[in-house]
Design an enzyme around this catalytic site. Structure first.
Site, mmCIF file in Angstrom:
data_model
loop_
_atom_site.group_PDB
_atom_site.id
_atom_site.type_symbol
_atom_site.label_atom_id
_atom_site.label_comp_id
_atom_site.label_asym_id
_atom_site.label_seq_id
_atom_site.Cartn_x
_atom_site.Cartn_y
_atom_site.Cartn_z
ATOM 1 N N HIS A 201 0.845 -1.208 0.000
ATOM 2 C CA HIS A 201 0.000 0.000 0.000
ATOM 3 C C HIS A 201 0.869 1.243 0.000
ATOM 4 O O HIS A 201 2.078 1.174 0.170
ATOM 5 C CB HIS A 201 -1.006 -0.018 1.145
ATOM 6 C CG HIS A 201 -0.415 0.077 2.528
ATOM 7 N ND1 HIS A 201 0.386 -0.906 3.066
ATOM 8 C CD2 HIS A 201 -0.517 1.040 3.490
ATOM 9 C CE1 HIS A 201 0.744 -0.558 4.296
ATOM 10 N NE2 HIS A 201 0.218 0.627 4.578
ATOM 11 N N HIS B 282 1.322 3.955 1.894
ATOM 12 C CA HIS B 282 1.851 4.725 3.031
ATOM 13 C C HIS B 282 3.371 4.830 2.987
ATOM 14 O O HIS B 282 4.066 3.887 2.611
ATOM 15 C CB HIS B 282 1.409 4.091 4.358
ATOM 16 C CG HIS B 282 -0.041 4.348 4.662
ATOM 17 N ND1 HIS B 282 -0.753 3.593 5.566
ATOM 18 C CD2 HIS B 282 -0.893 5.287 4.184
ATOM 19 C CE1 HIS B 282 -1.998 4.051 5.630
ATOM 20 N NE2 HIS B 282 -2.109 5.071 4.803
ATOM 21 N N ASP C 144 5.661 4.748 5.200
ATOM 22 C CA ASP C 144 6.479 3.786 5.955
ATOM 23 C C ASP C 144 6.548 2.419 5.249
ATOM 24 O O ASP C 144 7.127 1.470 5.780
ATOM 25 C CB ASP C 144 5.980 3.638 7.405
ATOM 26 C CG ASP C 144 4.599 3.031 7.507
ATOM 27 O OD1 ASP C 144 3.680 3.503 6.787
ATOM 28 O OD2 ASP C 144 4.415 2.075 8.296
ATOM 29 N N HIS C 145 5.961 2.322 4.039
ATOM 30 C CA HIS C 145 6.067 1.112 3.227
ATOM 31 C C HIS C 145 6.676 1.386 1.852
ATOM 32 O O HIS C 145 6.924 0.456 1.087
ATOM 33 C CB HIS C 145 4.686 0.456 3.069
ATOM 34 C CG HIS C 145 4.123 0.023 4.389
ATOM 35 N ND1 HIS C 145 4.096 -1.291 4.800
ATOM 36 C CD2 HIS C 145 3.625 0.751 5.415
ATOM 37 C CE1 HIS C 145 3.581 -1.354 6.032
ATOM 38 N NE2 HIS C 145 3.288 -0.130 6.421
ATOM 39 N N HIS D 248 -7.551 -0.596 5.344
ATOM 40 C CA HIS D 248 -6.498 0.271 5.905
ATOM 41 C C HIS D 248 -6.238 1.398 4.906
ATOM 42 O O HIS D 248 -6.260 2.573 5.251
ATOM 43 C CB HIS D 248 -5.255 -0.571 6.164
ATOM 44 C CG HIS D 248 -4.080 0.211 6.653
ATOM 45 N ND1 HIS D 248 -4.044 0.812 7.881
ATOM 46 C CD2 HIS D 248 -2.883 0.488 6.072
ATOM 47 C CE1 HIS D 248 -2.880 1.440 8.031
ATOM 48 N NE2 HIS D 248 -2.156 1.260 6.945
ATOM 49 N N ASP E 28 -0.413 -3.929 6.179
ATOM 50 C CA ASP E 28 -1.049 -3.383 7.383
ATOM 51 C C ASP E 28 -2.522 -3.778 7.459
ATOM 52 O O ASP E 28 -3.335 -3.061 8.051
ATOM 53 C CB ASP E 28 -0.930 -1.848 7.419
ATOM 54 C CG ASP E 28 0.484 -1.387 7.755
ATOM 55 O OD1 ASP E 28 1.356 -2.234 8.005
ATOM 56 O OD2 ASP E 28 0.700 -0.157 7.759
ATOM 57 N N HIS F 149 4.189 -4.533 10.796
ATOM 58 C CA HIS F 149 4.678 -3.928 12.044
ATOM 59 C C HIS F 149 4.783 -4.930 13.185
ATOM 60 O O HIS F 149 3.988 -5.866 13.270
ATOM 61 C CB HIS F 149 3.736 -2.801 12.499
ATOM 62 C CG HIS F 149 3.691 -1.642 11.559
ATOM 63 N ND1 HIS F 149 4.512 -0.548 11.688
ATOM 64 C CD2 HIS F 149 2.938 -1.414 10.451
ATOM 65 C CE1 HIS F 149 4.259 0.316 10.713
ATOM 66 N NE2 HIS F 149 3.301 -0.189 9.944
HETATM 67 FE FE FE Z 1 2.541 0.789 8.153
HETATM 68 ZN ZN ZN Z 2 0.014 1.648 6.545
#
Ligand code: FE
Ligand code: ZN
Length: 255
Positions: free
Chosen positions: A56, A58, A60-61, A114, A133, A171
């Site tokens: 996805h 985001h 942080d990915h 998400h 996530d 995570h």
């Molecule tokens: Fe994440």
């Molecule tokens: Zn995420």
């Protein structure tokens, strides 16, 4: 030869994971939270990066994609619904598409909730799933771009995978998830057993994933929203499962 995986930590609590096909030498990074830890993992394993499989959009990915792409010229595979929000995408995929990593084959499962376009990658021969996530051990992702009903349907898809499927999530949230889960499902023996196991793993510096779908089904309250006893204990007897799920998610948000 079976696939090999290598799990490591990125940022503060993100997981990075590589999946490697020993026959062809192909290696995929699942998401790219940041480039440096992925590079370190490649040096450590001696593997060559051929693909990035994005779950996805985001940051942080995805923040490491540009740097990894520049260095390795790897292929970037990403969800069709979010391809415009992710840099350097070579191949946009959706439900039922096949994504190969060398000789390894994965099937794309759309798991929105998400984010609206979130996807998971399931490698049936290896019985390995990368769920980003959407599903966490003893938890699930926050419902940010979808609604509770959508997220519940996505979790049902993952719950329907073979019980011995090992899943990797985005995570390390397991211990905090267990603290919450015990507040709503205190008599669950599978949850108590998972609590013990997670304490042992973390105390010895290990990660709590991968976990199996079978074990998770029994212990993760977010996968048990259609359990009559759990619904009753939340005061929601007779409610549709997605409403029970929504209540559990709300309580977790406030926890
Ligand atoms: Fe994440
Ligand atoms: Zn995420």
């Amino acid at each position: 030869m079976p696939a090999e995986t290598y799990l490591f930590t990125c940022l503060t609590d993100n997981f990075g994971v590589l999946i490697h096909d020993p026959m062809s030498g192909a290696t995929a990074s699942i998401d790219a939270p940041e480039a440096a830890p992925v590079e370190a993992a490649l040096r450590k394993t001696g593997w060559r990066l051929t693909d990035i499989l994005v779950t996805h959009h985001h940051a942080d990915h995805t923040a490491g994609i540009g740097e990894l792409k520049a260095r390795h010229n790897c292929r970037v595979v990403a969800p069709r619904g979010e391809a415009r929000r992710i840099s350097h995408v070579d191949k946009a995929v959706g439900e039922g598409d096949t994504v190969n990593v060398g000789g390894l084959e994965s099937r794309v499962i759309e798991t929105p909730g998400h984010t609206a376009g979130h996807i998971s990658y399931f490698f049936p021969a290896e019985k390995i799933a990368f769920v980003g996530d959407t599903l966490f051990s003893i938890g699930c992702g926050r419902v940010i771009e979808g609604n509770a009903e959508t997220m519940w349907q996505s979790l049902l898809k993952l719950r329907g995978l073979p019980e011995d499927t090992r899943f990797y999530c985005g995570h390390e949230y397991t211990a905090a998830n267990i603290r919450f889960a015990k507040t709503i499902d205190s008599n669950n023996k599978a949850l108590a057993a998972r609590d013990e196991e997670v304490r042992r793993l973390l105390a010895s510096g290990k990660s709590t994933i991968p976990a199996t779908i079978g074990a998770e089904k029994a212990a993760n309250p977010f996968l048990r929203a259609d359990d009559a006893e759990l619904a009753k204990s939340l005061g929601l007897s007779g409610s549709p499962a997605w409403k029970v799920f929504a209540e559990i998610r709300e309580r977790k948000n406030r926890f």
